[in-house]
Design a protein around this motif. Structure first.
Motif, mmCIF file in Angstrom:
data_model
loop_
_atom_site.group_PDB
_atom_site.id
_atom_site.type_symbol
_atom_site.label_atom_id
_atom_site.label_comp_id
_atom_site.label_asym_id
_atom_site.label_seq_id
_atom_site.Cartn_x
_atom_site.Cartn_y
_atom_site.Cartn_z
ATOM 1 N N MET A 79 63.207 35.745 58.037
ATOM 2 C CA MET A 79 63.423 36.627 59.185
ATOM 3 C C MET A 79 62.557 36.191 60.358
ATOM 4 N N TYR A 80 63.155 36.188 61.548
ATOM 5 C CA TYR A 80 62.407 35.919 62.764
ATOM 6 C C TYR A 80 62.000 37.257 63.378
ATOM 7 N N SER A 81 60.713 37.393 63.661
ATOM 8 C CA SER A 81 60.196 38.641 64.243
ATOM 9 C C SER A 81 60.229 38.569 65.765
ATOM 10 N N ILE A 82 60.638 39.684 66.381
ATOM 11 C CA ILE A 82 60.818 39.732 67.836
ATOM 12 C C ILE A 82 60.145 40.979 68.395
ATOM 13 N N VAL A 83 59.443 40.816 69.513
ATOM 14 C CA VAL A 83 58.883 41.938 70.254
ATOM 15 C C VAL A 83 59.661 42.079 71.561
ATOM 16 N N LEU A 84 60.160 43.290 71.825
ATOM 17 C CA LEU A 84 60.893 43.577 73.061
ATOM 18 C C LEU A 84 59.955 44.235 74.064
ATOM 19 N N VAL A 85 59.915 43.704 75.282
ATOM 20 C CA VAL A 85 59.057 44.273 76.322
ATOM 21 C C VAL A 85 59.919 44.605 77.539
ATOM 22 N N ASP A 86 60.166 45.896 77.743
ATOM 23 C CA ASP A 86 60.980 46.369 78.872
ATOM 24 C C ASP A 86 60.629 47.823 79.096
ATOM 25 N N ASP A 87 60.494 48.226 80.349
ATOM 26 C CA ASP A 87 60.057 49.597 80.609
ATOM 27 C C ASP A 87 61.194 50.620 80.524
ATOM 28 N N HIS A 88 62.430 50.171 80.302
ATOM 29 C CA HIS A 88 63.558 51.094 80.184
ATOM 30 C C HIS A 88 63.961 51.256 78.720
ATOM 31 N N ALA A 89 63.811 52.471 78.208
ATOM 32 C CA ALA A 89 64.093 52.732 76.795
ATOM 33 C C ALA A 89 65.548 52.433 76.442
ATOM 34 N N ILE A 90 66.467 52.750 77.348
ATOM 35 C CA ILE A 90 67.888 52.513 77.080
ATOM 36 C C ILE A 90 68.157 51.016 76.945
ATOM 37 N N VAL A 91 67.525 50.219 77.807
ATOM 38 C CA VAL A 91 67.701 48.766 77.735
ATOM 39 C C VAL A 91 67.141 48.236 76.417
ATOM 40 N N ARG A 92 65.954 48.694 76.051
ATOM 41 C CA ARG A 92 65.348 48.244 74.788
ATOM 42 C C ARG A 92 66.233 48.585 73.605
ATOM 43 N N GLU A 93 66.750 49.804 73.591
ATOM 44 C CA GLU A 93 67.574 50.233 72.470
ATOM 45 C C GLU A 93 68.852 49.402 72.376
ATOM 46 N N LEU A 113 67.304 38.279 62.264
ATOM 47 C CA LEU A 113 66.474 38.678 63.407
ATOM 48 C C LEU A 113 66.011 40.119 63.224
ATOM 49 N N GLU A 114 64.739 40.359 63.506
ATOM 50 C CA GLU A 114 64.182 41.701 63.343
ATOM 51 C C GLU A 114 63.265 42.047 64.515
ATOM 52 N N VAL A 115 63.501 43.198 65.147
ATOM 53 C CA VAL A 115 62.620 43.693 66.211
ATOM 54 C C VAL A 115 61.468 44.430 65.547
ATOM 55 N N VAL A 116 60.260 43.906 65.695
ATOM 56 C CA VAL A 116 59.100 44.490 65.008
ATOM 57 C C VAL A 116 58.277 45.399 65.915
ATOM 58 N N ALA A 117 58.543 45.349 67.234
ATOM 59 C CA ALA A 117 57.818 46.230 68.159
ATOM 60 C C ALA A 117 58.581 46.329 69.470
ATOM 61 N N GLU A 118 58.498 47.509 70.097
ATOM 62 C CA GLU A 118 59.084 47.737 71.412
ATOM 63 C C GLU A 118 57.973 48.185 72.354
ATOM 64 N N CYS A 119 57.891 47.582 73.512
ATOM 65 C CA CYS A 119 56.794 47.864 74.449
ATOM 66 C C CYS A 119 57.359 48.172 75.829
ATOM 67 N N ARG A 120 56.706 49.103 76.533
ATOM 68 C CA ARG A 120 57.176 49.482 77.857
ATOM 69 C C ARG A 120 56.291 48.946 78.982
ATOM 70 N N CYS A 121 55.131 48.372 78.651
ATOM 71 C CA CYS A 121 54.230 47.886 79.686
ATOM 72 C C CYS A 121 53.429 46.693 79.172
ATOM 73 N N ALA A 122 52.701 46.058 80.079
ATOM 74 C CA ALA A 122 51.943 44.855 79.732
ATOM 75 C C ALA A 122 50.873 45.141 78.686
ATOM 76 N N ASP A 123 50.156 46.245 78.828
ATOM 77 C CA ASP A 123 49.087 46.563 77.869
ATOM 78 C C ASP A 123 49.647 46.737 76.459
ATOM 79 N N ASP A 124 50.794 47.442 76.362
ATOM 80 C CA ASP A 124 51.427 47.617 75.055
ATOM 81 C C ASP A 124 51.843 46.265 74.472
ATOM 82 N N ALA A 125 52.343 45.387 75.349
ATOM 83 C CA ALA A 125 52.805 44.074 74.897
ATOM 84 C C ALA A 125 51.651 43.252 74.333
#
Length: 211
Positions: free
Chosen positions: A1-15, A27-39
């Motif tokens: 599995m390839y792990s992926i982190v999504l970084v976008d401030d719009h929840a609808i876009v991330r989803e 492919l697996e999304v292991v984290a969703e982030c809305r800002c740079a600090d979270d990323a």
């Protein structure tokens, strides 16, 4: 599995992207982030294979964040996801270490195509960007790309508000040499003043604040 982190401030876009990505069996999304600090926190904890990064974040431009994330997790690869389709953004993102650039105006499936291409060691641009680049001569893409390495250093320091004397001291060159580089780079960029240089640098996210 390839792990992926999504970084976008719009929840609808991330989803939306998460659902699309996780339709792929490897492919697996292991984290969703809305800002740079979270990323930064997520990349530090997860060291993902891939990061899908939006450039417009609440706490600043994603361009400087590219280099920071790669310093935190050098093995991760970054694919930029952005509404910005201008060549300066694309060139600067790639220069800073992104392995791919997908605009939000193309079909969502292109994100998966981009992630897979990058995993295979390729540099991926979405179809609209590839088409635009094919239609334009390389030298017309971004005038900053025409600068020599030294001219680029002088450009960034002048754009940041340094006086020629300060530039000379920081680079360890003569003040006369600074003026020569200044004249050359301003001619290449079509700039008439340091204010023009500031605007060009700011538009490309090249002026980074402290820290």
């Amino acid at each position: 599995m390839y792990s992926i982190v999504l970084v976008d401030d719009h929840a609808i876009v991330r989803e939306g992207f998460k659902r699309l990505i996780e339709m792929e069996p490897d492919l697996e999304v292991v984290a969703e982030c809305r800002c740079a600090d979270d990323a930064v926190d997520a990349i530090n904890r997860r060291s993902p294979d891939l990061v899908a990064l939006d450039l417009s974040l609440p706490d600043g431009s994603g361009l400087p964040l590219i280099e920071h994330l790669l310093s935190v997790s050098p093995s991760s690869r970054i694919v930029v996801l952005s509404m910005h389709d201008g060549e300066p953004y694309v060139s600067e993102a790639l220069r800073r270490g992104a392995s791919g650039y997908v605009t939000k105006g193309v079909a969502p499936e292109e994100l998966v195509a981009g992630l897979r291409a990058v995993m295979n060691g390729e540099c991926y641009l979405s179809s609209d960007l590839r088409r635009r680049r094919a239609e334009r001569p390389a030298e017309a893409l971004d005038p900053i790309q025409r600068l020599t390495a030294r001219e680029r250093e002088v450009f960034l320091l002048l754009a940041a508000g340094r006086a020629p004397k300060q530039v000379a001291a920081e680079l360890g060159i003569g003040q006369k040499t600074v003026y020569i580089h200044r004249a050359s780079l301003m001619g290449k960029l079509g700039a008439g003043s340091e204010l023009d240089l500031y605007r060009m640098a700011a538009e490309r996210g090249l002026l980074e604040g402290p820290g």
